[in-house]
Design a protein around this motif. Sequence first.
Motif, mmCIF file in Angstrom:
data_model
loop_
_atom_site.group_PDB
_atom_site.id
_atom_site.type_symbol
_atom_site.label_atom_id
_atom_site.label_comp_id
_atom_site.label_asym_id
_atom_site.label_seq_id
_atom_site.Cartn_x
_atom_site.Cartn_y
_atom_site.Cartn_z
ATOM 1 N N VAL A 1 -6.576 1.212 -0.206
ATOM 2 C CA VAL A 1 -6.954 -0.200 -0.356
ATOM 3 C C VAL A 1 -8.132 -0.332 -1.310
ATOM 4 O O VAL A 1 -8.129 -1.192 -2.208
ATOM 5 N N PHE A 2 -9.144 0.513 -1.156
ATOM 6 C CA PHE A 2 -10.303 0.420 -2.053
ATOM 7 C C PHE A 2 -9.941 0.834 -3.474
ATOM 8 O O PHE A 2 -10.463 0.272 -4.445
ATOM 9 N N SER A 3 -9.035 1.790 -3.620
ATOM 10 C CA SER A 3 -8.600 2.174 -4.970
ATOM 11 C C SER A 3 -7.937 0.997 -5.673
ATOM 12 O O SER A 3 -8.197 0.730 -6.851
ATOM 13 N N ARG A 4 -7.077 0.283 -4.942
ATOM 14 C CA ARG A 4 -6.443 -0.906 -5.524
ATOM 15 C C ARG A 4 -7.491 -1.963 -5.881
ATOM 16 O O ARG A 4 -7.414 -2.603 -6.937
ATOM 17 N N PHE A 5 -8.446 -2.139 -4.994
ATOM 18 C CA PHE A 5 -9.487 -3.141 -5.229
ATOM 19 C C PHE A 5 -10.317 -2.784 -6.456
ATOM 20 O O PHE A 5 -10.540 -3.620 -7.335
ATOM 21 N N TRP A 6 -10.781 -1.542 -6.527
ATOM 22 C CA TRP A 6 -11.586 -1.135 -7.686
ATOM 23 C C TRP A 6 -10.803 -1.279 -8.979
ATOM 24 O O TRP A 6 -11.359 -1.601 -10.035
ATOM 25 N N ASP A 7 -9.486 -1.048 -8.916
ATOM 26 C CA ASP A 7 -8.660 -1.080 -10.119
ATOM 27 C C ASP A 7 -8.303 -2.497 -10.555
ATOM 28 O O ASP A 7 -7.922 -2.716 -11.699
ATOM 29 N N SER A 8 -8.433 -3.463 -9.658
ATOM 30 C CA SER A 8 -7.915 -4.812 -9.918
ATOM 31 C C SER A 8 -8.710 -5.570 -10.979
ATOM 32 O O SER A 8 -8.150 -6.396 -11.695
ATOM 33 N N SER B 1 -17.633 -12.512 -5.583
ATOM 34 C CA SER B 1 -17.222 -11.267 -4.925
ATOM 35 C C SER B 1 -16.072 -11.514 -3.958
ATOM 36 O O SER B 1 -15.137 -10.705 -3.867
ATOM 37 N N ASP B 2 -16.128 -12.630 -3.229
ATOM 38 C CA ASP B 2 -15.027 -12.992 -2.330
ATOM 39 C C ASP B 2 -13.738 -13.212 -3.119
ATOM 40 O O ASP B 2 -12.650 -12.817 -2.671
ATOM 41 N N SER B 3 -13.863 -13.858 -4.274
ATOM 42 C CA SER B 3 -12.697 -14.105 -5.119
ATOM 43 C C SER B 3 -12.100 -12.793 -5.619
ATOM 44 O O SER B 3 -10.877 -12.613 -5.609
ATOM 45 N N LEU B 4 -12.949 -11.869 -6.036
ATOM 46 C CA LEU B 4 -12.482 -10.559 -6.480
ATOM 47 C C LEU B 4 -11.810 -9.809 -5.337
ATOM 48 O O LEU B 4 -10.788 -9.146 -5.531
ATOM 49 N N ALA B 5 -12.385 -9.915 -4.138
ATOM 50 C CA ALA B 5 -11.809 -9.238 -2.972
ATOM 51 C C ALA B 5 -10.424 -9.788 -2.642
ATOM 52 O O ALA B 5 -9.499 -9.035 -2.340
ATOM 53 N N ALA B 6 -10.275 -11.107 -2.721
ATOM 54 C CA ALA B 6 -8.972 -11.723 -2.444
ATOM 55 C C ALA B 6 -7.948 -11.290 -3.486
ATOM 56 O O ALA B 6 -6.804 -10.942 -3.157
ATOM 57 N N GLU C 1 -7.713 -7.879 2.031
ATOM 58 C CA GLU C 1 -7.246 -8.265 3.361
ATOM 59 C C GLU C 1 -6.373 -7.169 3.973
ATOM 60 O O GLU C 1 -6.165 -7.126 5.191
ATOM 61 N N GLN C 2 -5.903 -6.237 3.144
ATOM 62 C CA GLN C 2 -5.070 -5.142 3.636
ATOM 63 C C GLN C 2 -5.869 -4.090 4.408
ATOM 64 O O GLN C 2 -5.281 -3.176 5.002
ATOM 65 N N LEU C 3 -7.186 -4.206 4.411
ATOM 66 C CA LEU C 3 -8.004 -3.281 5.205
ATOM 67 C C LEU C 3 -7.646 -3.348 6.684
ATOM 68 O O LEU C 3 -7.762 -2.350 7.399
ATOM 69 N N ALA C 4 -7.220 -4.514 7.149
ATOM 70 C CA ALA C 4 -6.850 -4.656 8.560
ATOM 71 C C ALA C 4 -5.750 -3.671 8.928
ATOM 72 O O ALA C 4 -5.737 -3.116 10.034
#
Length: 206
Positions: free
Chosen positions: A101-108, A70-75, A80-83
Amino acid sequence: MSPRPYRLGQRQATTEQTRARIISAARELLVASDGFSGFSIDAVARKADVARMTVYHQFDSKIGLLEALSDSLAAHGGMEQLAAAFSRPEPLDALDEYITVFSRFWDSDRLVTRRLRALAALDPEFEHVIRSRDEWRRQGLGVIVRRLVEQHGRPAPEALDEAINVLFTLIGFEFFDTLAGPTRSIQEVAPVVQQLARAALALNEA
């Protein structure tokens, strides 16, 4: 110069390579059409060509492995752009950025995320990891919504929890995945979610 630091550096590099290979094997099992339903430490070890105990040595448990994945997927997904979202002085802008940011993450890596979340309904260890990550998302929304209350007087205090619940649903993977379908991009989906989020807050205000 002592060769010891060099040997330690080599050992560290080897450990990191082994760890990365195991995480990659876990991801490959999840995307395989016949592999994700039989996901296990043994299956991951075979896929990574390491001993079962090596996986436990690196990650302690299946939960540890899933957390690392999950950490790998988040990276990879730019979490990190949530900041930057939380640094926005205007909370509505912060909410828009949070959604982006979450849209990009879900799409990645949608297939892996979809299968991780599907397995959470069947496996308590998957559920533990997914629930903890979802709780972080909810807490982040709580921060933004409370800033909205302070700066804009909405939502009303009695509607605070409900507003967070609605936004949490709108920004969830399942909503994004359904809205995006097989063809829509995040450039199409994120603005829709942003509009719905603002509409939900306006309804709460009314």
